[in-house]
Structure formats: C-alpha cells, structure tokens
Motif scaffolding. Structure first.
Motif, PDB file in Angstrom:
ATOM      1  N   LYS A  47      46.978  36.301  36.238  1.00  0.00           N
ATOM      2  CA  LYS A  47      46.447  36.722  37.535  1.00  0.00           C
ATOM      3  C   LYS A  47      44.947  36.483  37.516  1.00  0.00           C
ATOM      4  CE  LYS A  47      45.810  40.756  40.490  1.00  0.00           C
ATOM      5  NZ  LYS A  47      44.351  40.869  40.330  1.00  0.00           N
ATOM      6  N   ASP A  48      44.472  35.691  38.484  1.00  0.00           N
ATOM      7  CA  ASP A  48      43.048  35.344  38.572  1.00  0.00           C
ATOM      8  C   ASP A  48      42.528  34.782  37.242  1.00  0.00           C
ATOM      9  OD1 ASP A  48      43.018  36.252  41.229  1.00  0.00           O
ATOM     10  OD2 ASP A  48      42.614  38.308  40.581  1.00  0.00           O
ATOM     11  N   GLY A  49      43.373  33.987  36.570  1.00  0.00           N
ATOM     12  CA  GLY A  49      42.977  33.323  35.340  1.00  0.00           C
ATOM     13  C   GLY A  49      43.096  34.155  34.077  1.00  0.00           C
ATOM     14  N   GLN A  50      43.488  35.428  34.208  1.00  0.00           N
ATOM     15  CA  GLN A  50      43.621  36.306  33.052  1.00  0.00           C
ATOM     16  C   GLN A  50      45.096  36.596  32.778  1.00  0.00           C
ATOM     17  OE1 GLN A  50      40.827  37.345  31.276  1.00  0.00           O
ATOM     18  NE2 GLN A  50      39.765  35.957  32.680  1.00  0.00           N
ATOM     19  N   SER A  67      45.418  35.534  42.657  1.00  0.00           N
ATOM     20  CA  SER A  67      45.981  34.215  42.423  1.00  0.00           C
ATOM     21  C   SER A  67      46.840  34.262  41.163  1.00  0.00           C
ATOM     22  CB  SER A  67      44.849  33.189  42.258  1.00  0.00           C
ATOM     23  OG  SER A  67      45.383  31.908  42.009  1.00  0.00           O
ATOM     24  N   TYR A  68      48.119  33.958  41.305  1.00  0.00           N
ATOM     25  CA  TYR A  68      49.083  34.069  40.216  1.00  0.00           C
ATOM     26  C   TYR A  68      49.558  32.693  39.761  1.00  0.00           C
ATOM     27  CZ  TYR A  68      49.374  39.004  41.452  1.00  0.00           C
ATOM     28  OH  TYR A  68      49.064  40.314  41.709  1.00  0.00           O
ATOM     29  N   PRO A  79      51.288  25.541  39.424  1.00  0.00           N
ATOM     30  CA  PRO A  79      50.178  25.619  40.374  1.00  0.00           C
ATOM     31  C   PRO A  79      49.973  27.085  40.770  1.00  0.00           C
ATOM     32  CG  PRO A  79      51.763  23.937  41.056  1.00  0.00           C
ATOM     33  CD  PRO A  79      52.400  24.733  39.945  1.00  0.00           C
ATOM     34  N   PRO A  80      48.758  27.464  41.197  1.00  0.00           N
ATOM     35  CA  PRO A  80      48.506  28.857  41.561  1.00  0.00           C
ATOM     36  C   PRO A  80      49.181  29.254  42.867  1.00  0.00           C
ATOM     37  CG  PRO A  80      46.564  27.522  41.993  1.00  0.00           C
ATOM     38  CD  PRO A  80      47.543  26.637  41.293  1.00  0.00           C
ATOM     39  N   MET A  81      49.570  30.523  42.944  1.00  0.00           N
ATOM     40  CA  MET A  81      50.111  31.123  44.165  1.00  0.00           C
ATOM     41  C   MET A  81      49.154  32.242  44.561  1.00  0.00           C
ATOM     42  SD  MET A  81      51.997  32.248  46.549  1.00  0.00           S
ATOM     43  CE  MET A  81      53.335  31.110  46.463  1.00  0.00           C
ATOM     44  N   THR A  82      48.538  32.130  45.731  1.00  0.00           N
ATOM     45  CA  THR A  82      47.582  33.129  46.179  1.00  0.00           C
ATOM     46  C   THR A  82      48.270  34.137  47.078  1.00  0.00           C
ATOM     47  OG1 THR A  82      45.752  31.568  46.037  1.00  0.00           O
ATOM     48  CG2 THR A  82      45.411  33.520  47.403  1.00  0.00           C
ATOM     49  N   VAL A  83      48.125  35.409  46.741  1.00  0.00           N
ATOM     50  CA  VAL A  83      48.657  36.510  47.543  1.00  0.00           C
ATOM     51  C   VAL A  83      47.469  37.217  48.185  1.00  0.00           C
ATOM     52  CG1 VAL A  83      50.007  38.640  47.535  1.00  0.00           C
ATOM     53  CG2 VAL A  83      50.627  36.770  45.989  1.00  0.00           C
TER      54      VAL A  83
END
Length: 109
Positions: A47-50, A67-68, A79-83
């Motif tokens: 989540k958010d790169g962490q 961002s997951y 690829p990232p999934m933004t919530v």
C-alpha cells in the motif's frame, strides 16, 4: 462482476476489483483480489509502496484509501490500483466503452 486491470490473456499479476466501477472509491466496500499464474496463497500486498499486512491472502476488503499493488511469485508485481476517498464521484462501468454503447452512470456522494 470482476474488473481485470491488465489485458486479458496476459500472464502477469493483476489486481481485480469488486464492484467493477471506476473510479474505485473506499465507501463502495471494495474487495481487491490478486490474480496471477504464480502460487496461490503466496501473495504479498503493498500500500503506497510499503509492505501491507495481508501476507498470503489473495483477497481482502479495503478499509483505507491509497494505492495498492500485489506480488505473486512467478508473475511479479501488479500495476497499482488506486482507491479514492472522494466525497462525490461519477463512477462508470470499468469495462472498455465505445461510442454508441449504452452505459449506466452513478452519481455517488
């Protein structure tokens, strides 16, 4: 009702979202599923790169915006999934749309 976020047939890791609307908003009780050709149950979430605390789980319900991404051994990082946590959005169906298609719109707020 799943929304793949990478082209069908590509053997990569992807995040699937339910319900299949875009943008993805937190108050829709969003469930994310990590899918790939790698080992099931060997998923790492970020989540958010962490690194995120759902080790080994392929699916979970989102409780925080951000961002997951997920990682599956054998097919790599998705690829990232933004919530989002926006108060007012106009979600549309997540599948590709063409001119002339009939589409259901939702104004949510």
């Amino acid at each position: 009702g799943w929304c793949p976020l990478s082209p069908t047939g590509v053997q990569t890791t992807q995040v699937l979202v339910e319900p299949p609307w875009t943008p993805v908003v937190l108050w829709d009780r969003v469930t994310l599923t990590c899918q790939g050709a790698g080992t099931a149950g060997a998923t790492t979430w970020y989540k958010d790169g962490q690194r995120w605390g759902h080790e080994g789980r392929d699916r979970f319900t989102v409780t925080e915006n951000g961002s997951y991404t997920c990682d599956r051994a054998g097919t790599g990082l998705s690829p990232p999934m933004t919530v989002l946590n926006d108060l007012l959005v106009l979600p549309v169906p997540a599948e590709p749309l063409l001119e002339g298609d009939t589409v259901t719109l939702r104004c949510r707020g």
